[in-house]
Design a protein around this motif. Structure first.
Motif, PDB file in Angstrom:
ATOM      1  N   THR A 348       0.811  -1.216   0.000  1.00 48.61           N
ATOM      2  CA  THR A 348       0.000   0.000   0.000  1.00 48.61           C
ATOM      3  C   THR A 348       0.845   1.267   0.000  1.00 48.61           C
ATOM      4  O   THR A 348       0.560   2.219  -0.702  1.00 48.61           O
ATOM      5  CB  THR A 348      -0.934   0.006   1.231  1.00 48.61           C
ATOM      6  N   SER A 349       1.929   1.277   0.788  1.00 46.81           N
ATOM      7  CA  SER A 349       2.705   2.510   0.882  1.00 46.81           C
ATOM      8  C   SER A 349       3.462   2.806  -0.401  1.00 46.81           C
ATOM      9  O   SER A 349       3.932   3.907  -0.600  1.00 46.81           O
ATOM     10  CB  SER A 349       3.697   2.404   2.034  1.00 46.81           C
ATOM     11  N   THR A 354      -2.341   5.313 -10.280  1.00 41.57           N
ATOM     12  CA  THR A 354      -3.377   4.319 -10.533  1.00 41.57           C
ATOM     13  C   THR A 354      -2.847   3.173 -11.373  1.00 41.57           C
ATOM     14  O   THR A 354      -3.161   2.005 -11.129  1.00 41.57           O
ATOM     15  CB  THR A 354      -4.574   4.990 -11.243  1.00 41.57           C
ATOM     16  N   GLU A 411      -8.163  -7.744   1.867  1.00 43.58           N
ATOM     17  CA  GLU A 411      -6.992  -6.909   1.594  1.00 43.58           C
ATOM     18  C   GLU A 411      -7.070  -6.281   0.194  1.00 43.58           C
ATOM     19  O   GLU A 411      -6.768  -5.100   0.013  1.00 43.58           O
ATOM     20  CB  GLU A 411      -5.712  -7.738   1.725  1.00 43.58           C
ATOM     21  N   ASP A 414      -9.889  -3.662   0.140  1.00 44.71           N
ATOM     22  CA  ASP A 414      -9.476  -2.463   0.877  1.00 44.71           C
ATOM     23  C   ASP A 414      -8.495  -1.638   0.037  1.00 44.71           C
ATOM     24  O   ASP A 414      -8.585  -0.411  -0.015  1.00 44.71           O
ATOM     25  CB  ASP A 414      -8.821  -2.883   2.199  1.00 44.71           C
ATOM     26  N   TYR A 415      -7.585  -2.318  -0.625  1.00 39.11           N
ATOM     27  CA  TYR A 415      -6.592  -1.641  -1.476  1.00 39.11           C
ATOM     28  C   TYR A 415      -7.271  -0.927  -2.637  1.00 39.11           C
ATOM     29  O   TYR A 415      -6.978   0.234  -2.932  1.00 39.11           O
ATOM     30  CB  TYR A 415      -5.616  -2.684  -1.993  1.00 39.11           C
ATOM     31  N   VAL A 417     -10.348   0.087  -2.847  1.00 40.82           N
ATOM     32  CA  VAL A 417     -11.147   1.219  -2.354  1.00 40.82           C
ATOM     33  C   VAL A 417     -10.242   2.434  -2.155  1.00 40.82           C
ATOM     34  O   VAL A 417     -10.618   3.567  -2.486  1.00 40.82           O
ATOM     35  CB  VAL A 417     -11.862   0.847  -1.041  1.00 40.82           C
ATOM     36  N   LYS A 418      -9.019   2.205  -1.641  1.00 39.83           N
ATOM     37  CA  LYS A 418      -8.076   3.318  -1.456  1.00 39.83           C
ATOM     38  C   LYS A 418      -7.659   3.895  -2.804  1.00 39.83           C
ATOM     39  O   LYS A 418      -7.527   5.111  -2.953  1.00 39.83           O
ATOM     40  CB  LYS A 418      -6.848   2.831  -0.688  1.00 39.83           C
ATOM     41  N   VAL A 419      -7.467   3.012  -3.786  1.00 39.22           N
ATOM     42  CA  VAL A 419      -7.121   3.490  -5.134  1.00 39.22           C
ATOM     43  C   VAL A 419      -8.265   4.330  -5.689  1.00 39.22           C
ATOM     44  O   VAL A 419      -8.052   5.373  -6.310  1.00 39.22           O
ATOM     45  CB  VAL A 419      -6.832   2.307  -6.082  1.00 39.22           C
ATOM     46  N   GLU A 421     -10.218   6.205  -4.240  1.00 37.00           N
ATOM     47  CA  GLU A 421     -10.347   7.532  -3.616  1.00 37.00           C
ATOM     48  C   GLU A 421      -9.547   8.590  -4.362  1.00 37.00           C
ATOM     49  O   GLU A 421      -9.752   9.777  -4.167  1.00 37.00           O
ATOM     50  CB  GLU A 421      -9.872   7.458  -2.157  1.00 37.00           C
TER      51      GLU A 421
END
Length: 566
Positions: A348-349, A354, A411, A414-415, A417-419, A421
């Protein structure tokens, strides 16, 4: 000198202006050329020289060595690049950063300043933001980011404190020269800290050029600060890689080792090198001597930056195999930890664009498919095994994999969904939607296989077994399911634009035909009372489960093929 809080905030705001413009410009050009850059980077890395050229070209285009490094790390994770190839690309990225410095110098510090025309550039770019074609929108964003960058640079130049009228501060800086070689080392540390704080080597270089242009620092100290910036830009990647996998850590360490070794050898010949640049500038250009003329320092610094990165790469390219061995020793492979779940590709970090984020998610989905295939292999063995100990062992393996798939779904979702955003193109939004649907279908397949395994394990608990005909029928059906899983794995591993539903639909039709045939035979046996109730229930549940698995698998392929149609 009166320099209050308001002035400090103006300075910070100007720096933010500059960095934001660079970010918008970099992200938009990556959207325009994302897929092409992926293709170039995966193809033009057959040897070290082509790898260096690829790194240079990519960084020159997207104007961000950090983005290039993150892209390289992702490609190593994805298996598109080997570590040795990645090191050469990172070397090329270091040369690519000099293009940004050249642009800043020629367009931001010359008599012809691009900031004077920034609003005109925004005037051209703004209407493109409302274009229907995505590429035109991205070009509009690029133009606006380009203009903001130089507007920010202009504000930065006017927001710095007036040190010329406060000689006591300049006297402090000058006093550092009395420290001798220690002053150069101190300047390297200043450059490192500066880059870590602003999180951009390009922004740090711009600040250094401003200090040179204002006559705050001499040429030798400015050059040492640039060396520190080369180290600072690697620290960001190493911090990001702390939660990454072993490949991410190795690529980040390789970047650090390469730049550190370059700084070490340069410090050994530092005074000779800057004197050489000074002599060449006096003899070959009309910029004057950077050691004696304040107005020439920024030019000398630019020549130092370019020549150092090129020469360092030409030297270090011969040591790529040794750097590779060193970072492998620094970051050894972990032992197989079969009982511990961990993501293989997503970090993630490390997510910065994209394109990179979706590439990592694609590889994780392909791994998801491989886990489903392993669960299916265990299920097939369950059908045919009559050994209680083996059945118990297989059941535990399937339970473990099912738990992993649950965690994997959470996982990945969740990843994604962060993308989602972030700022997305319509194509990326559709791909994220499809991926979320795929993870749901794959996890449902795992759940069904878990229930199937529990049904099969009842053979030992209730002392029954499928007869020869039932075993033969189930093997035929699960064989078709196996073909469907294999096709899904193939589709998840190929470029989504190449996925077609034909093969998968053909297998799905065969599964439906087989389940219809077995159901008809099953109900016939019920009428004839030619079956054991407990065995019959388990047998019927397996037929139904295989049909449901087939439905979810065809959903996966259809989600991928719909992306192709879009």
């Amino acid at each position: 000198m009166e320099y209050g809080l308001f002035d400090v905030l103006k300075l910070v705001g100007a720096l933010g202006f500059f960095i934001y413009g660079m970010k918008v410009m970099s992200e938009s050009i990556q959207k325009v050329a994302g897929d092409k850059l992926r293709g170039v980077m995966s193809l033009i890395t057959s040897n070290r020289v082509s790898g260096v050229f690829t790194g240079f070209l990519t960084t020159a285009i997207i104007q961000s060595s950090s983005a290039t490094t993150v892209m390289v790390v992702s490609f190593v994770n994805a298996g598109l690049l080997k570590l040795r190839q990645a090191i050469s690309v990172i070397m090329g990225a270091n040369i690519g950063t000099t293009i940004t410095a050249i642009l800043i110098l020629f367009l931001g510090f010359s008599k012809f300043s691009i900031s004077n025309y920034a609003l005109v550039i925004i005037g051209f770019g703004f209407p493109l933001m409302f274009a229907k074609k995505a590429n035109l929108k991205y070009w509009g964003e690029f133009m606006i980011g380009f203009a903001l960058l130089f507007m920010g640079l202009d504000e930065l130049k006017h927001s710095v404190p007036d040190l010329k009228n406060n000689p006591e501060i300049l006297a402090w800086i000058s006093s550092l020269n009395e420290w001798g070689f220690l002053a150069i080392v101190t300047a390297v540390l200043i450059g490192t800290v500066l880059t870590v704080v602003v999180q951009s080597s390009s922004a740090a270089m711009a600040i250094t050029l401003i200090m040179c242009d204002n006559g705050w620092i001499p040429f030798d100290m400015a050059a040492a600060i640039v060396l520190g910036e080369n180290i600072g830009t690697t620290i960001t990647a190493n911090l990001a890689a702390l939660v990454g996998n072993v490949h991410a850590k190795r690529a980040a360490r390789a970047h650090l080792v390469f730049n550190l070794l370059g700084v070490v050898w340069m410090l050994l010949v530092f005074h000779f090198y800057i004197n050489t640049i000074d002599s060449m500038m006096v003899a070959l250009s009309d910029h004057g001597s950077p050691l004696n003329d304040t107005s020439a320092v920024k030019w000398g610094l630019t020549y130092f930056h370019i020549s150092f990165n090129i020469i360092n790469t030409l030297i270090m390219i011969w040591f790529v195999p040794y750097i590779e061995k060193l970072v492998i020793k620094m970051v050894p492979s972990r032992d197989e930890e079969d009982d511990e779940f961990r993501l293989e590709f997503i970090g993630t970090s490390l997510m910065s664009t994209t394109e990179i984020a979706l590439l990592e998610a694609r590889k994780e989905l392909a791994l998801f498919g491989e886990m489903i295939r392993k669960m299916h292999d265990f299920s097939v063995e369950l059908v045919n095994s009559d050994n209680p100990k083996r059945i118990e062992k297989l059941l535990k393996k399937i339970e473990k994999y099912e738990q992993h798939t649950d965690e994997l779904e959470v996982e990945i979702d969740d990843y994604l969904v962060k993308v989602a955003e972030g700022r997305l193109s319509s194509e990326s939004s559709e791909e994220i939607r499809a991926m979320l649907s795929i993870t749901s279908d794959l996890e449902r397949v795992a759940d069904i296989m878990m229930r199937m395994s529990k049904d099969a394990s009842k053979k030992t608990k209730y002392k029954f077994d499928f007869n020869k005909e039932q075993t033969k029928n189930l093997n035929a059906l699960v064989g078709l399911v196996g073909q469907a899983i294999d096709q899904v794995v193939i589709n998840l591993n190929k470029s989504y634009s190449d996925v077609t539903p034909d093969n998968a639909k053909d297998i799905e039709r065969q599964i439906n035909a087989k389940t219809k045939e077995l159901n008809k035979d099953y109900f016939k046996k019920i009428k004839e009372k030619d079956f054991d109730i407990r065995t019959g229930v388990a047998y019927r549940d397996w037929i139904f489960a295989c049909e449901k698995i087939g439905d979810h698998l065809i959903n996966v392929t259809e989600s991928l093929s719909e992306l192709n149609e879009d």
